[in-house]
Write an enzyme that holds these catalytic residues in place. Sequence first.
Site, mmCIF file in Angstrom:
data_model
loop_
_atom_site.group_PDB
_atom_site.id
_atom_site.type_symbol
_atom_site.label_atom_id
_atom_site.label_comp_id
_atom_site.label_asym_id
_atom_site.label_seq_id
_atom_site.Cartn_x
_atom_site.Cartn_y
_atom_site.Cartn_z
ATOM 1 C CD GLU A 153 24.969 -14.739 81.939
ATOM 2 O OE1 GLU A 153 25.108 -13.741 81.403
ATOM 3 O OE2 GLU A 153 24.854 -15.976 81.024
ATOM 4 N N GLY A 207 23.279 -21.020 78.062
ATOM 5 C CA GLY A 207 24.431 -21.031 77.296
ATOM 6 C C GLY A 207 24.921 -22.321 77.248
ATOM 7 C CB SER A 265 19.729 -23.554 75.526
ATOM 8 O OG SER A 265 21.055 -23.408 76.106
HETATM 9 P P1 PGA Z 1 21.377 -18.370 76.140
HETATM 10 O O1 PGA Z 1 21.028 -17.276 77.398
HETATM 11 O O2 PGA Z 1 20.281 -18.121 75.125
HETATM 12 O O3 PGA Z 1 22.491 -18.037 75.521
HETATM 13 O O4 PGA Z 1 21.245 -19.506 76.909
HETATM 14 C C1 PGA Z 1 19.903 -16.859 77.985
HETATM 15 C C2 PGA Z 1 20.144 -15.532 78.875
HETATM 16 O O5 PGA Z 1 20.861 -15.938 79.538
HETATM 17 O O6 PGA Z 1 19.272 -15.075 79.181
#
Ligand code: PGA
Length: 243
Positions: free
Chosen positions: A99, A173, A205
Amino acid sequence: MAERKRLVAGNWKMNGLRADALALARNVVARARQPHRCELLVCPPATLLAVVGEALAGSDVALGGQDCHAEPKGAFTGCISAEMLKDAGCSHAIVGHSERRHTCGETDADVRAKTLAGWRAGLIAIVCVGEIRAEREGGRAMSVVEAQIAGSLPDGATSQNLIVAYEPVWAIGTGLTPTMADIAEMHAAIRARVPLDARILYGGSVNPKNAGEILALEDVDGALVGGASLKADDFWAIAQACE
Ligand code: PGA
């Protein structure tokens, strides 16, 4: 070979106000009083480091930052240095999360500099790597991740100062995960490129349902958990999957 103790790390991302963060942290601490075989880490937003740090005091749940600046201090409005994270009670810093790579334009060189900054401050760097969907579909996942590893890890990495998190961007996500064979293949490839005994987490996820299968893979030394880390029940269920 020394045993690689598993780590289940919660990345709270930009979630939480003081009241709910405190409740979540206390909840995690209460569960962590039960026997568990993995290390636990929570990485709240910077505004919550103090309040969460107080809630974690006396427990074995560690505190981490979600990012750090490469410089120790200076005119960098809105940024936080690794030294500041350390001063706030952190032992770890996530760097190079997708991100930040993708929405803040961080390059491998930036991630490398942030990793060095973390080490300078005495933090363990959790360096994130992972391919986007088009790269996976185009058969380039492995070469992309290998290039990220080569570009993001400075000399001087050891099993004490470095943790790598393999997080396929398309799995974050989304509820999607790679096949177990794909995770195993990628972790084995990363293993060949990091110091012996450095831990490699899987992220993307992870939830209480899939954690057991993922954490059973030979080169998976834990999980970096986003969404599911915001619920103490789910976070704890993932930690228990390390048993
Ligand atoms: P998530 O995020 O478990 O919501 O997929 C993982 C992360 O970005 O570290």
